[in-house]
Design a protein around this motif. Sequence first.
Motif, PDB file in Angstrom:
ATOM      1  N   PRO A 173      68.157 -46.853 -79.981  1.00 47.12           N
ATOM      2  CA  PRO A 173      67.996 -47.261 -78.656  1.00 47.12           C
ATOM      3  C   PRO A 173      68.932 -48.069 -78.040  1.00 47.12           C
ATOM      4  O   PRO A 173      69.453 -47.660 -76.997  1.00 47.12           O
ATOM      5  N   ILE A 174      69.539 -48.854 -78.564  1.00 46.49           N
ATOM      6  CA  ILE A 174      70.397 -49.917 -78.246  1.00 46.49           C
ATOM      7  C   ILE A 174      71.865 -49.050 -78.091  1.00 46.49           C
ATOM      8  O   ILE A 174      72.683 -49.518 -77.281  1.00 46.49           O
ATOM      9  N   LEU A 175      72.196 -48.215 -79.263  1.00 53.28           N
ATOM     10  CA  LEU A 175      73.211 -47.443 -79.006  1.00 53.28           C
ATOM     11  C   LEU A 175      73.373 -46.479 -77.944  1.00 53.28           C
ATOM     12  O   LEU A 175      74.103 -46.243 -76.958  1.00 53.28           O
ATOM     13  N   ASN A 176      72.317 -45.891 -77.522  1.00 54.56           N
ATOM     14  CA  ASN A 176      72.012 -44.833 -76.619  1.00 54.56           C
ATOM     15  C   ASN A 176      72.054 -45.616 -75.043  1.00 54.56           C
ATOM     16  O   ASN A 176      72.805 -44.926 -74.244  1.00 54.56           O
ATOM     17  N   PHE A 177      71.763 -46.934 -75.240  1.00 54.27           N
ATOM     18  CA  PHE A 177      71.856 -47.586 -73.908  1.00 54.27           C
ATOM     19  C   PHE A 177      73.268 -47.973 -73.638  1.00 54.27           C
ATOM     20  O   PHE A 177      73.679 -47.646 -72.437  1.00 54.27           O
ATOM     21  N   PHE A 178      73.919 -48.155 -74.599  1.00 50.83           N
ATOM     22  CA  PHE A 178      75.469 -48.762 -74.393  1.00 50.83           C
ATOM     23  C   PHE A 178      76.303 -47.421 -74.186  1.00 50.83           C
ATOM     24  O   PHE A 178      77.298 -47.452 -73.318  1.00 50.83           O
ATOM     25  N   ILE A 179      76.055 -46.225 -74.945  1.00 52.63           N
ATOM     26  CA  ILE A 179      76.714 -45.084 -74.647  1.00 52.63           C
ATOM     27  C   ILE A 179      76.452 -44.433 -73.002  1.00 52.63           C
ATOM     28  O   ILE A 179      77.451 -43.972 -72.610  1.00 52.63           O
ATOM     29  N   THR A 180      75.114 -44.611 -72.756  1.00 55.50           N
ATOM     30  CA  THR A 180      75.283 -44.076 -71.628  1.00 55.50           C
ATOM     31  C   THR A 180      75.522 -44.939 -70.250  1.00 55.50           C
ATOM     32  O   THR A 180      76.177 -44.389 -69.180  1.00 55.50           O
ATOM     33  N   MET A 181      75.434 -46.206 -70.567  1.00 55.04           N
ATOM     34  CA  MET A 181      76.104 -47.097 -69.642  1.00 55.04           C
ATOM     35  C   MET A 181      77.412 -47.023 -69.478  1.00 55.04           C
ATOM     36  O   MET A 181      77.880 -47.070 -68.243  1.00 55.04           O
ATOM     37  N   SER A 182      78.202 -46.988 -70.662  1.00 51.38           N
ATOM     38  CA  SER A 182      79.433 -46.748 -70.581  1.00 51.38           C
ATOM     39  C   SER A 182      79.955 -45.281 -70.075  1.00 51.38           C
ATOM     40  O   SER A 182      80.976 -45.273 -69.370  1.00 51.38           O
ATOM     41  N   PHE A 183      79.271 -44.189 -70.207  1.00 52.98           N
ATOM     42  CA  PHE A 183      79.682 -42.786 -69.744  1.00 52.98           C
ATOM     43  C   PHE A 183      79.512 -42.905 -68.286  1.00 52.98           C
ATOM     44  O   PHE A 183      80.445 -42.322 -67.671  1.00 52.98           O
ATOM     45  N   ILE A 184      78.531 -43.306 -67.619  1.00 58.36           N
ATOM     46  CA  ILE A 184      78.282 -43.495 -66.468  1.00 58.36           C
ATOM     47  C   ILE A 184      79.436 -44.387 -65.470  1.00 58.36           C
ATOM     48  O   ILE A 184      79.810 -44.098 -64.400  1.00 58.36           O
ATOM     49  N   THR A 185      79.685 -45.558 -66.045  1.00 57.85           N
ATOM     50  CA  THR A 185      80.750 -46.351 -65.750  1.00 57.85           C
ATOM     51  C   THR A 185      82.055 -45.720 -65.464  1.00 57.85           C
ATOM     52  O   THR A 185      82.783 -45.775 -64.518  1.00 57.85           O
ATOM     53  N   ILE A 186      82.410 -45.070 -66.555  1.00 55.39           N
ATOM     54  CA  ILE A 186      83.680 -44.380 -66.877  1.00 55.39           C
ATOM     55  C   ILE A 186      83.656 -43.175 -65.760  1.00 55.39           C
ATOM     56  O   ILE A 186      84.777 -42.897 -64.920  1.00 55.39           O
ATOM     57  N   LEU A 187      82.697 -42.450 -65.553  1.00 54.01           N
ATOM     58  CA  LEU A 187      82.512 -41.301 -64.703  1.00 54.01           C
ATOM     59  C   LEU A 187      82.558 -41.468 -63.286  1.00 54.01           C
ATOM     60  O   LEU A 187      83.236 -41.103 -62.259  1.00 54.01           O
ATOM     61  N   ARG A 188      81.980 -43.003 -62.994  1.00 54.19           N
ATOM     62  CA  ARG A 188      82.058 -43.412 -61.549  1.00 54.19           C
ATOM     63  C   ARG A 188      83.441 -44.005 -61.286  1.00 54.19           C
ATOM     64  O   ARG A 188      84.038 -43.735 -60.121  1.00 54.19           O
ATOM     65  N   LEU A 189      84.288 -44.743 -62.132  1.00 49.79           N
ATOM     66  CA  LEU A 189      85.431 -45.073 -61.825  1.00 49.79           C
ATOM     67  C   LEU A 189      86.397 -43.868 -61.676  1.00 49.79           C
ATOM     68  O   LEU A 189      87.258 -43.940 -61.039  1.00 49.79           O
ATOM     69  N   CYS A 190      86.153 -42.816 -62.623  1.00 54.02           N
ATOM     70  CA  CYS A 190      86.965 -41.521 -62.451  1.00 54.02           C
ATOM     71  C   CYS A 190      86.902 -41.059 -61.201  1.00 54.02           C
ATOM     72  O   CYS A 190      88.008 -40.600 -60.399  1.00 54.02           O
ATOM     73  N   ALA A 191      85.758 -40.948 -60.684  1.00 57.62           N
ATOM     74  CA  ALA A 191      85.392 -40.473 -59.303  1.00 57.62           C
ATOM     75  C   ALA A 191      86.029 -41.175 -58.271  1.00 57.62           C
ATOM     76  O   ALA A 191      86.470 -40.692 -57.345  1.00 57.62           O
ATOM     77  N   MET A 192      85.997 -42.317 -58.503  1.00 52.68           N
ATOM     78  CA  MET A 192      86.671 -43.147 -57.174  1.00 52.68           C
ATOM     79  C   MET A 192      87.988 -43.126 -57.341  1.00 52.68           C
ATOM     80  O   MET A 192      88.877 -42.799 -56.286  1.00 52.68           O
ATOM     81  N   HIS A 193      88.907 -42.936 -58.574  1.00 53.45           N
ATOM     82  CA  HIS A 193      90.395 -42.802 -58.505  1.00 53.45           C
ATOM     83  C   HIS A 193      90.881 -41.464 -58.240  1.00 53.45           C
ATOM     84  O   HIS A 193      91.798 -41.549 -57.730  1.00 53.45           O
ATOM     85  N   TYR A 194      90.132 -40.437 -58.730  1.00 53.34           N
ATOM     86  CA  TYR A 194      90.524 -38.990 -58.204  1.00 53.34           C
ATOM     87  C   TYR A 194      89.892 -38.600 -57.229  1.00 53.34           C
ATOM     88  O   TYR A 194      89.844 -37.297 -56.684  1.00 53.34           O
ATOM     89  N   HIS A 195      89.150 -39.407 -56.457  1.00 56.78           N
ATOM     90  CA  HIS A 195      88.326 -39.054 -55.110  1.00 56.78           C
ATOM     91  C   HIS A 195      87.501 -37.734 -55.373  1.00 56.78           C
ATOM     92  O   HIS A 195      87.810 -36.870 -54.625  1.00 56.78           O
ATOM     93  N   ILE A 196      86.685 -37.901 -56.317  1.00 54.09           N
ATOM     94  CA  ILE A 196      85.750 -36.630 -56.710  1.00 54.09           C
ATOM     95  C   ILE A 196      84.566 -36.848 -55.799  1.00 54.09           C
ATOM     96  O   ILE A 196      83.927 -37.662 -55.571  1.00 54.09           O
ATOM     97  N   HIS A 197      84.368 -35.822 -55.299  1.00 56.46           N
ATOM     98  CA  HIS A 197      83.038 -35.514 -54.248  1.00 56.46           C
ATOM     99  C   HIS A 197      82.226 -34.380 -54.428  1.00 56.46           C
ATOM    100  O   HIS A 197      82.988 -33.319 -54.816  1.00 56.46           O
TER     101      HIS A 197
END
Length: 210
Positions: A173-197
């Motif tokens: 569970p704790i590993l799942n939490f941090f993997i999910t959190m990290s994945f979403i954060t990176i995906l959101r940052l990439c979307a902002m940087h590359y203007h993904i819509h």
Amino acid sequence: MENEWIYALDIFGTVIFAITGAVKGVRNRLDFLGVIVFAITVGCAGGMVRDCLIGATPVASFSNSLYLVSCIITGVLVFFLAPWVVGRWRIILFCDAIGLGVFTALGAQKALSLGIGPVGQIFAGVIGAVGGGVLRDVFSKEVPAVLTSDFYASASIIGAVIFVILEKCSIAPILNFFITMSFITILRLCAMHYHIHLPVARMVGEEKKK
């Protein structure tokens, strides 16, 4: 120790979301109370709606005063430090991406702990992460940004699905939490940087106007 880390991240996400709400209030020229209300709305409302839907009552924001107190203090600070805070919007968006990951993972994990199925886990994660922002935009008489062109709710949905998949693979569970959190954060940052819509449907006659 693991629960302490998750709790600390939860408070961190609450404060970051409260900052975005308070900044929105300042930009909309709201008064002192309005800014604080926006801070509480974005910081706590999503979690309140999530907890009510999954039956986790009394909701966390009421059973633990630190959530509401953190939002109120944040709103007050943003109101009085507006000239310095509002101008650092990119830093706030960076932290907001972390908050999005935290709340999505936290909501999904909370639903899982209550025995709710995969679809419910996904909805709990997404509602907890974007619910406050939706209410903020409704209060501002705007179409919620998550429903227009911003790759925000989409990142939360994808991350919540990842959480469910990892849970089915018996990831801790704790590993799942941090993997999910990290994945979403990176995906959101990439979307902002590359203007993904997400694509928007074309209307009749739109091509002619171009």
